[in-house]
Design an enzyme around this catalytic site. Sequence first.
Site, PDB file in Angstrom:
ATOM      1  N   LYS A 209      32.521  40.541  35.602  1.00 52.69           N
ATOM      2  CA  LYS A 209      33.089  41.557  36.488  1.00 52.69           C
ATOM      3  C   LYS A 209      32.560  41.405  37.918  1.00 52.69           C
ATOM      4  O   LYS A 209      33.316  41.374  38.893  1.00 52.69           O
ATOM      5  CB  LYS A 209      32.751  42.948  35.942  1.00 52.69           C
ATOM      6  CG  LYS A 209      33.020  44.084  36.876  1.00 52.69           C
ATOM      7  CD  LYS A 209      34.492  44.247  37.133  1.00 52.69           C
ATOM      8  CE  LYS A 209      34.730  44.996  38.410  1.00 52.69           C
ATOM      9  NZ  LYS A 209      35.960  45.705  38.481  1.00 52.69           N
ATOM     10  N   ASN A 213      34.702  40.096  41.508  1.00 54.36           N
ATOM     11  CA  ASN A 213      34.775  40.780  42.806  1.00 54.36           C
ATOM     12  C   ASN A 213      34.078  39.984  43.900  1.00 54.36           C
ATOM     13  O   ASN A 213      34.550  39.925  45.036  1.00 54.36           O
ATOM     14  CB  ASN A 213      34.184  42.189  42.698  1.00 54.36           C
ATOM     15  CG  ASN A 213      35.212  43.169  42.154  1.00 54.36           C
ATOM     16  OD1 ASN A 213      36.365  42.803  41.929  1.00 54.36           O
ATOM     17  ND2 ASN A 213      34.801  44.405  41.950  1.00 54.36           N
ATOM     18  N   PHE A 254      44.320  36.302  48.314  1.00 54.58           N
ATOM     19  CA  PHE A 254      43.045  36.668  48.947  1.00 54.58           C
ATOM     20  C   PHE A 254      42.652  35.718  50.076  1.00 54.58           C
ATOM     21  O   PHE A 254      41.469  35.544  50.378  1.00 54.58           O
ATOM     22  CB  PHE A 254      41.929  36.833  47.902  1.00 54.58           C
ATOM     23  CG  PHE A 254      41.958  38.225  47.318  1.00 54.58           C
ATOM     24  CD1 PHE A 254      42.973  38.597  46.441  1.00 54.58           C
ATOM     25  CD2 PHE A 254      41.026  39.179  47.689  1.00 54.58           C
ATOM     26  CE1 PHE A 254      43.047  39.886  45.944  1.00 54.58           C
ATOM     27  CE2 PHE A 254      41.089  40.475  47.196  1.00 54.58           C
ATOM     28  CZ  PHE A 254      42.102  40.821  46.325  1.00 54.58           C
ATOM     29  N   CYS A 265      34.891  49.076  45.806  1.00 51.65           N
ATOM     30  CA  CYS A 265      34.346  48.079  44.868  1.00 51.65           C
ATOM     31  C   CYS A 265      33.774  46.837  45.543  1.00 51.65           C
ATOM     32  O   CYS A 265      32.604  46.517  45.351  1.00 51.65           O
ATOM     33  CB  CYS A 265      35.418  47.674  43.869  1.00 51.65           C
ATOM     34  SG  CYS A 265      35.860  49.012  42.768  1.00 51.65           S
TER      35      CYS A 265
HETATM   36  C1  UDX Z   1      39.128  45.232  43.743  1.00 51.27           C
HETATM   37  C2  UDX Z   1      39.479  44.111  42.756  1.00 51.27           C
HETATM   38  O1  UDX Z   1      40.646  43.405  43.244  1.00 51.27           O
HETATM   39  C3  UDX Z   1      39.737  44.691  41.366  1.00 51.27           C
HETATM   40  O2  UDX Z   1      39.991  43.653  40.438  1.00 51.27           O
HETATM   41  C4  UDX Z   1      38.508  45.484  40.936  1.00 51.27           C
HETATM   42  O3  UDX Z   1      38.694  46.059  39.659  1.00 51.27           O
HETATM   43  C5  UDX Z   1      38.180  46.559  41.962  1.00 51.27           C
HETATM   44  O4  UDX Z   1      38.004  45.961  43.255  1.00 51.27           O
HETATM   45  P1  UDX Z   1      40.497  47.077  45.108  1.00 51.27           P
HETATM   46  O5  UDX Z   1      39.196  47.643  45.576  1.00 51.27           O
HETATM   47  O6  UDX Z   1      41.580  48.011  44.654  1.00 51.27           O
HETATM   48  O7  UDX Z   1      40.283  46.066  43.870  1.00 51.27           O
HETATM   49  O8  UDX Z   1      41.047  46.217  46.342  1.00 51.27           O
HETATM   50  P2  UDX Z   1      41.684  44.774  46.570  1.00 51.27           P
HETATM   51  O9  UDX Z   1      43.143  44.823  46.388  1.00 51.27           O
HETATM   52  O10 UDX Z   1      40.923  43.756  45.816  1.00 51.27           O
HETATM   53  O11 UDX Z   1      41.371  44.594  48.138  1.00 51.27           O
HETATM   54  C6  UDX Z   1      40.033  44.679  48.617  1.00 51.27           C
HETATM   55  C7  UDX Z   1      39.959  44.547  50.110  1.00 51.27           C
HETATM   56  O12 UDX Z   1      40.170  43.193  50.492  1.00 51.27           O
HETATM   57  C8  UDX Z   1      40.963  45.377  50.892  1.00 51.27           C
HETATM   58  O13 UDX Z   1      40.289  45.964  51.992  1.00 51.27           O
HETATM   59  C9  UDX Z   1      41.984  44.355  51.346  1.00 51.27           C
HETATM   60  O14 UDX Z   1      42.617  44.735  52.551  1.00 51.27           O
HETATM   61  C10 UDX Z   1      41.095  43.138  51.559  1.00 51.27           C
HETATM   62  N1  UDX Z   1      41.838  41.870  51.475  1.00 51.27           N
HETATM   63  C11 UDX Z   1      42.388  41.478  50.293  1.00 51.27           C
HETATM   64  C12 UDX Z   1      41.941  41.063  52.608  1.00 51.27           C
HETATM   65  O15 UDX Z   1      41.451  41.413  53.692  1.00 51.27           O
HETATM   66  N2  UDX Z   1      42.604  39.877  52.501  1.00 51.27           N
HETATM   67  C13 UDX Z   1      43.181  39.454  51.346  1.00 51.27           C
HETATM   68  O16 UDX Z   1      43.761  38.355  51.347  1.00 51.27           O
HETATM   69  C14 UDX Z   1      43.075  40.283  50.205  1.00 51.27           C
END
Ligand code: UDX
Length: 442
Positions: A209, A213, A254, A265
């Site tokens: 996990k 992340n 990502f 998270c």
């Molecule tokens: C994350 C994990 O994806 C998930 O599997 C876990 O269970 C909880 O944490 P979440 O916090 O909902 O989920 O957000 P996520 O969609 O992963 O985005 C995280 C951050 O990264 C956001 O601020 C998003 O804007 C940023 N991000 C994501 C980027 O800046 N660029 C990207 O290409 C992808």
Amino acid sequence: MGLRIAVIGVSYLGAVHAVGLASWGHQVIGLDIDPAKVDSLNQGRATIAEPGLESALRRQLDSGRLRFTTDYAEIADFAEVHFIAVGTPAAADGSADLSQLDAVVERLAPLLRRPCLIVGKSTVPVGSAADLRRRFRQLAPAGDGVELAWNPEFLRESQALADTLAPDRLVWGVESEAASAQLRQVYAQPIADGVPVIESDLATAEIVKVAANAFLATKVSFINALSQLCQATGADVVKVANALGRDPRIGRAFLDAGPGFGGGCLPKDVAALAHRADQLGVPQLAELARSVLAVNQSQRDWVGQLALVCLGGAATGKAVAILGASFKPGTDDTRDSPALSVATRLAEAGAEVRVYDPAARLNRAGLIQTDTLEQALDGADLVCHLTEWPQFAQLDPTRLTGPRRRVLLDARLKLDRRAWEEAGWTVIQPGRPWPAGPPAGA
Ligand code: UDX
């Protein structure tokens, strides 16, 4: 015939998990120490904004398979399987604060008279599960009849229910065949739907996990650090990401450069990993994790700095419209939001900062929240696009007549640059070539 299952802690993770379990045919009681949350859920009102959650909650309440309580004795009598989904927030030193887990052990263990399975879902530092198992067995009248498993959850905010009902994998750590068989019963429906199971020991499941992340965060920081390199050379970070992403070993997901990652998270889990790696004598991993966080911070600072450059170097007396406040689109969550850290920085530099977000509500000193986009734009010297809500991509720039100056800082690189430029806007996208070479100080 479903199992009798308790879910302890019904905030984000727990509420969605409880609804998911009931929809797979199990009898479920969700427990929380907050009576207001329990009342609300029992009345069919979700306490978080997630697509489809409230209607699914009502369906499961109506089916009679789901209810919520504050009473530990009730779940101890009822459940064969107890999921733990309480929060593990960051402590001041970056480590994970496990006090909510400790409270569950203290309240639940003395009531466990019959053999049962405890399944941890919360994100924890590796080693916590083995420690919890020891404490449960010490305190429970059922002793070694209490089994423990770890089953991390990978749901994303804004698609939490869909991720729960159709996960891309099920991961759990167990210590016995019996625990494995019981988890296969819990997840019989998704397993029948073809979701793969990765079974391991407790420590492996805990690490998966945190590693997932941390890896996602590393990808974001990697592309963000490259966006600064692109900026310094006139290269285009979006094309770099598209080209990298075509390699199936890398993947395009990502790799969207922007003001950094936020939310409840990623930042917390990477910090906790650094802390735990140090404790366990793996300083290189700790350093890697800290670099990911350092790039994330520097990216926010850099975007803030670019906004100041767009304002001509001085913010005092200027008005800035901020598009988006949540940490990502599709949620009202502003925890550790990059948009708000950039906005706050501009406010501290003396700008009048107005923030418009379709869902998030803020209560931040120094920031003005507007009810409409027009109110934010009215008389603005600069428009900053910081959270890529789809409605912002649909804006018609020819119709935005409110701003005093037509300067757009598209920090998410998601707006149609050509359309905005044709409408007379100067568009700055960090990490992409500047309209006429970078302005001084960028
Ligand atoms: C994350 C994990 O994806 C998930 O599997 C876990 O269970 C909880 O944490 P979440 O916090 O909902 O989920 O957000 P996520 O969609 O992963 O985005 C995280 C951050 O990264 C956001 O601020 C998003 O804007 C940023 N991000 C994501 C980027 O800046 N660029 C990207 O290409 C992808």
